[in-house]
Structures are given as structure tokens and as C-alpha cells.
Design a protein around this motif. Structure first.
Motif, mmCIF file in Angstrom:
data_model
loop_
_atom_site.group_PDB
_atom_site.id
_atom_site.type_symbol
_atom_site.label_atom_id
_atom_site.label_comp_id
_atom_site.label_asym_id
_atom_site.label_seq_id
_atom_site.Cartn_x
_atom_site.Cartn_y
_atom_site.Cartn_z
ATOM 1 N N THR A 97 0.834 -1.204 0.000
ATOM 2 C CA THR A 97 0.000 0.000 0.000
ATOM 3 C C THR A 97 0.869 1.254 0.000
ATOM 4 N N THR A 98 1.861 1.272 0.878
ATOM 5 C CA THR A 98 2.772 2.420 0.948
ATOM 6 C C THR A 98 3.496 2.614 -0.377
ATOM 7 N N GLY A 99 4.051 1.512 -0.915
ATOM 8 C CA GLY A 99 4.806 1.615 -2.158
ATOM 9 C C GLY A 99 3.964 2.046 -3.333
ATOM 10 N N ALA A 100 2.765 1.488 -3.460
ATOM 11 C CA ALA A 100 1.907 1.821 -4.593
ATOM 12 C C ALA A 100 1.468 3.281 -4.550
ATOM 13 N N LEU A 101 1.149 3.764 -3.373
ATOM 14 C CA LEU A 101 0.718 5.158 -3.248
ATOM 15 C C LEU A 101 1.863 6.126 -3.501
ATOM 16 N N VAL A 102 3.048 5.787 -3.005
ATOM 17 C CA VAL A 102 4.217 6.644 -3.277
ATOM 18 C C VAL A 102 4.537 6.642 -4.761
ATOM 19 N N GLN A 103 4.430 5.486 -5.378
ATOM 20 C CA GLN A 103 4.681 5.385 -6.811
ATOM 21 C C GLN A 103 3.672 6.220 -7.602
ATOM 22 N N GLY A 104 2.461 6.340 -7.069
ATOM 23 C CA GLY A 104 1.431 7.139 -7.718
ATOM 24 C C GLY A 104 1.556 8.631 -7.475
ATOM 25 N N GLY A 105 2.560 9.055 -6.713
ATOM 26 C CA GLY A 105 2.797 10.473 -6.504
ATOM 27 C C GLY A 105 2.386 11.016 -5.148
ATOM 28 N N PRO A 107 2.702 11.822 -1.185
ATOM 29 C CA PRO A 107 3.799 11.957 -0.216
ATOM 30 C C PRO A 107 3.896 10.719 0.677
ATOM 31 N N PHE A 108 5.124 10.382 1.058
ATOM 32 C CA PHE A 108 5.320 9.162 1.840
ATOM 33 C C PHE A 108 4.525 9.200 3.141
ATOM 34 N N GLU A 109 4.490 10.329 3.816
ATOM 35 C CA GLU A 109 3.808 10.423 5.105
ATOM 36 C C GLU A 109 2.322 10.085 4.974
ATOM 37 N N ALA A 110 1.690 10.614 3.923
ATOM 38 C CA ALA A 110 0.271 10.320 3.709
ATOM 39 C C ALA A 110 0.076 8.847 3.332
ATOM 40 N N ALA A 111 0.979 8.308 2.511
ATOM 41 C CA ALA A 111 0.878 6.900 2.118
ATOM 42 C C ALA A 111 1.020 5.989 3.325
ATOM 43 N N ALA A 112 1.963 6.310 4.221
ATOM 44 C CA ALA A 112 2.160 5.497 5.422
ATOM 45 C C ALA A 112 0.932 5.566 6.330
ATOM 46 N N LEU A 113 0.321 6.746 6.435
ATOM 47 C CA LEU A 113 -0.890 6.888 7.247
ATOM 48 C C LEU A 113 -2.023 6.031 6.694
ATOM 49 N N ILE A 114 -2.179 6.023 5.383
ATOM 50 C CA ILE A 114 -3.219 5.196 4.774
ATOM 51 C C ILE A 114 -2.922 3.709 5.000
ATOM 52 N N ALA A 115 -1.634 3.340 4.932
ATOM 53 C CA ALA A 115 -1.261 1.947 5.203
ATOM 54 C C ALA A 115 -1.624 1.551 6.626
ATOM 55 N N LEU A 116 -1.441 2.456 7.581
ATOM 56 C CA LEU A 116 -1.842 2.182 8.967
ATOM 57 C C LEU A 116 -3.356 2.009 9.065
ATOM 58 N N ILE A 117 -4.098 2.822 8.329
ATOM 59 C CA ILE A 117 -5.558 2.702 8.321
ATOM 60 C C ILE A 117 -5.967 1.350 7.733
ATOM 61 N N VAL A 118 -5.248 0.912 6.693
ATOM 62 C CA VAL A 118 -5.507 -0.406 6.124
ATOM 63 C C VAL A 118 -5.299 -1.486 7.184
ATOM 64 N N GLY A 119 -4.249 -1.317 8.005
ATOM 65 C CA GLY A 119 -4.008 -2.265 9.087
ATOM 66 C C GLY A 119 -5.134 -2.288 10.098
ATOM 67 N N VAL A 120 -5.637 -1.123 10.449
ATOM 68 C CA VAL A 120 -6.750 -1.034 11.395
ATOM 69 C C VAL A 120 -7.989 -1.708 10.815
ATOM 70 N N LEU A 249 10.949 0.407 4.571
ATOM 71 C CA LEU A 249 11.998 1.420 4.635
ATOM 72 C C LEU A 249 13.362 0.796 4.895
ATOM 73 N N ARG A 250 13.404 -0.230 5.725
ATOM 74 C CA ARG A 250 14.687 -0.841 6.043
ATOM 75 C C ARG A 250 15.341 -1.442 4.797
ATOM 76 N N TYR A 251 14.541 -2.136 3.981
ATOM 77 C CA TYR A 251 15.083 -2.768 2.780
ATOM 78 C C TYR A 251 14.926 -1.897 1.535
ATOM 79 N N GLY A 252 14.250 -0.748 1.692
ATOM 80 C CA GLY A 252 14.086 0.159 0.572
ATOM 81 C C GLY A 252 13.295 -0.423 -0.575
ATOM 82 N N SER A 253 12.353 -1.312 -0.267
ATOM 83 C CA SER A 253 11.617 -1.999 -1.324
ATOM 84 C C SER A 253 10.241 -2.411 -0.830
ATOM 85 N N ALA A 254 9.221 -2.129 -1.639
ATOM 86 C CA ALA A 254 7.860 -2.591 -1.363
ATOM 87 C C ALA A 254 7.535 -3.696 -2.350
ATOM 88 N N ARG A 255 7.306 -4.897 -1.839
ATOM 89 C CA ARG A 255 7.029 -6.060 -2.669
ATOM 90 C C ARG A 255 5.850 -6.833 -2.076
#
Length: 350
Positions: A97-105, A107-120, A249-255
Motif C-alpha cells: 500500500t505504501t509503495g503503490a501510493l508513493v509510486q502514484g505520486g 507523499p510518503f507520510e500520507a501513504a504510510a498513514l493510509i497503510a496504517l488505516i488499512v491495518g486497522v 523502509l529498512r530494505y528500501g523496497s515494497a514487494r
């Protein structure tokens, strides 16, 4: 009749607390795991080349950080007598989720927040199926394990997103000033304090133990069993998503296959750390020690040239031994409890 009853009660209290305080505190499974962890560190430092190096400890902590994060809510889930096998897939879904949203343009902070919401949302979905629909958590989370992983792989396919802000990728691997301790340990310690207080020092935490010991008794004691279980599943989903973001972030890759198998490592550590697979028993410090023990043992074996397959066999063996050992310990306690009334009755009264 009354005198006999009061005499028995007095002797039971004396029997329960006849051991010294230090034995009741230190002679526990959790402190045994802490001692075993210390022993592994000492032996590995003396016998394994390169283990007793600050850089080795740095990589050790980075490796176990996602497990440390997810083990906190998993302790709560399993103490209620439930299980969540979908946390590894949720971490992978949050990564994608984070990677796809960042790839779509975005901001990382907003993408990470949405990923957390997906987790919830994912955790709430598990909680809804378990508490409202009434399905067993094992079946539910096996299903969502496949569901979340399928969505993650479906979104990115075989591709990977690697373009993330340098500030965040560097921060995920940054060290505290003058040490080899990863900076990510700081947010983990904050989360650890929150979970320790929630689990061990609040009415909600006492309700978790009560639910694990007996759902019926907990209900009659005023605990909202369904709400308690729902909340712990939501926490598991949210923290798993947080671990997935760190993993990215640690591995620098969303897969789509990020964090595959992570749930088994988490469950192994939680059970080894003293949480009962039947619920009603668990301590967070034992779980943390178990995570570090497995991480240190794996690191030492890798440096010794042992393959990952053998390491998995050893980890699985530790898990089986811990479950069997806990069952034997419970059996011994039951046997002693059957002997205790005769011992109490025959003891002289003062």
C-alpha cells in the motif's frame, strides 16, 4: 463445622505464600528465558567469530524489530485465547500500500498513514468475524492470511517499488548517537511502555486475562468479552501495518512477498516467552526476551555457517519444547494441587 472451614482457609493462604518473594518473582518461565538469552549471548560471544561485535548487535536488533513490534499485540491476542495468523500478510499489504501510493505520486507520510488505516481495517475485519459472526480465529486468520497476501501480490505483481524518500530510508537504519543501537528502538520502547501499562496495569488488561481464563466467568464479572477481543485484533492489525512500513523502509523496497512467514516467527516467540496457547497467561517481558533469544541464536548460527533450513528446524524445536514443557508443568501443578488438601488437612493448627 465453622472452625474447620476457617482452619482450612488459613492453612491454604500459608501454603500459597510459603515460598520467599524472590523465588516467586525470579523462579518463573519468563526469567528462565531471560537467563537462557544471557547464556546464548555469553556462549556465542566466546565461541562464534564476529558475534561479539557492535555491528552484529546492530543487525540483530534491525532483524528482530518487526517481530518485536508485532509480538506486543500478539501477546494480547493469544492471552485472550485467540490467534492471528494474518499479521505477516498484513505487514506485506501495508508495505505494498505504501509503495503503490508513493509510486502514484502521494507523499510518503500520507501513504504510510493510509497503510496504517488499512491495518486497522484489516484487524477490525478479523475482529468482526471472530466476535460478531462467531467464527474461530484460527480459521478466520488463515483465510485473511491468504486474502491479504493475495491482494498485496495482486497490486504490484512481481514488480517492486524502490523509490522512497532518502530521509525515511536512512532513518529506518540510523543509529543512536555514538552507539550501534538502531534508532527504531526508540519508537519500539514507546510502544512497549504503552502495551505494558495497558496489559498489566489497567482494567482492560485484567479483562484480557479474564477472557483467556474463562469467557463465561469474565462475562459475569462485567467484562465485555466481544469488545475486548475486537480491540486486540484491531491493535494487531495496526501494529502489523507499522511493522510492514518499517520493513519497507529498512530494505528500501515494497514487494508483495515482503514479511512472508513473519507470523510464524512471532507466534513462536510469543509461545516460547510464556504465553499460554489456551489463553489466560502471559507476560510481555518474557515475550521480548524470547524474541531476542531466537534472534541471537539465529544470528550466531548464521555466523557459524548453519543454513536457514537448519535454523528453522531449531526454532521449531524450541517452540515444540516450550509447548510440551508448559503442558508438563501444568500437569505437575495439577498433581501437586491434588496432594495439597491432604497435606493441609493433616497440618497442625496453631
Amino acid at each position: 463445622m465453622t472452625t474447620a472451614a476457617s482452619t482450612t482457609t488459613t492453612n491454604v493462604v500459608r501454603f500459597d505464600y510459603e515460598r520467599p518473594l524472590w523465588r516467586r518473582v525470579l523462579m518463573t518461565r519468563e526469567f528462565a528465558i531471560i537467563g537462557l538469552f544471557a547464556l546464548v549471548l555469553i556462549v556465542a560471544s566466546a565461541t562464534v567469530d564476529g558475534f561479539a561485535q557492535p555491528l552484529t548487535y546492530n543487525y540483530l536488533l534491525l532483524d528482530v524489530t518487526p517481530i518485536l513490534f508485532i509480538a506486543l499485540p500478539m501477546t494480547l491476542v493469544m492471552t485472550t485465547g485467540e490467534i492471528d495468523l494474518s499479521v505477516g500478510s498484513m505487514a506485506g499489504l501495508a508495505s505494498v500500500t505504501t509503495g503503490a501510493l508513493v509510486q502514484g505520486g502521494m507523499p510518503f507520510e500520507a501513504a504510510a498513514l493510509i497503510a496504517l488505516i488499512v491495518g486497522v481495517v484489516g484487524g477490525a475485519f478479523n475482529g468482526f468475524l471472530v466476535t460478531t459472526v462467531g467464527l474461530p480465529s484460527l480459521a478466520v486468520t488463515i483465510g485473511t492470511l491468504a486474502l491479504f497476501r493475495g491482494i498485496a501480490v495482486g497490486v504490484l505483481g512481481t514488480t517492486a517499488v524502490t523509490e522512497f524518500p532518502e530521509f525515511w530510508t536512512a532513518l529506518a537504519k540510523a543509529k543512536l548517537a555514538g552507539t550501534q543501537i538502531p534508532w527504531v528502538i526508540v519508537p519500539f520502547l514507546v510502544l512497549l511502555v504503552i502495551f505494558v501499562v495497558l496489559f498489566h496495569f489497567t482494567p482492560f488488561g485484567r479483562g484480557i486475562f479474564a477472557v483467556g481464563q474463562s469467557k463465561e466467568a469474565a462475562h459475569f464479572s462485567g467484562v465485555n468479552v466481544e469488545r475486548t477481543k475486537f480491540i486486540v485484533f484491531v491493535l494487531a492489525g495496526a501494529v502489523a501495518a507499522l511493522a510492514g512500513i518499517f520493513y519497507t523502509l529498512r530494505y528500501g523496497s515494497a514487494r508483495g512477498d515482503n514479511a512472508t512467514g513473519l507470523e510464524l516467527q512471532v507466534i513462536a516467540a510469543v509461545v516460547l516467552g510464556g504465553v499460554s496457547v489456551f489463553g489466560g497467561r502471559g507476560r510481555i517481558h518474557g515475550v521480548i526476551a524470547a524474541v531476542l533469544l531466537i534472534g541471537a541464536l539465529s544470528s550466531a548460527l548464521r555466523l557459524s555457517g548453519v543454513t536457514s533450513d537448519i535454523i528453522n528446524i531449531i526454532t521449531g524445536g524450541l517452540l515444540i519444547i516450550s509447548v510440551v514443557g508448559a503442558s508438563l508443568y501444568a500437569w505437575v501443578k495439577t498433581r501437586r494441587a491434588k496432594v495439597s488438601p491432604a497435606r493441609i488437612t493433616s497440618s497442625p493448627t496453631s
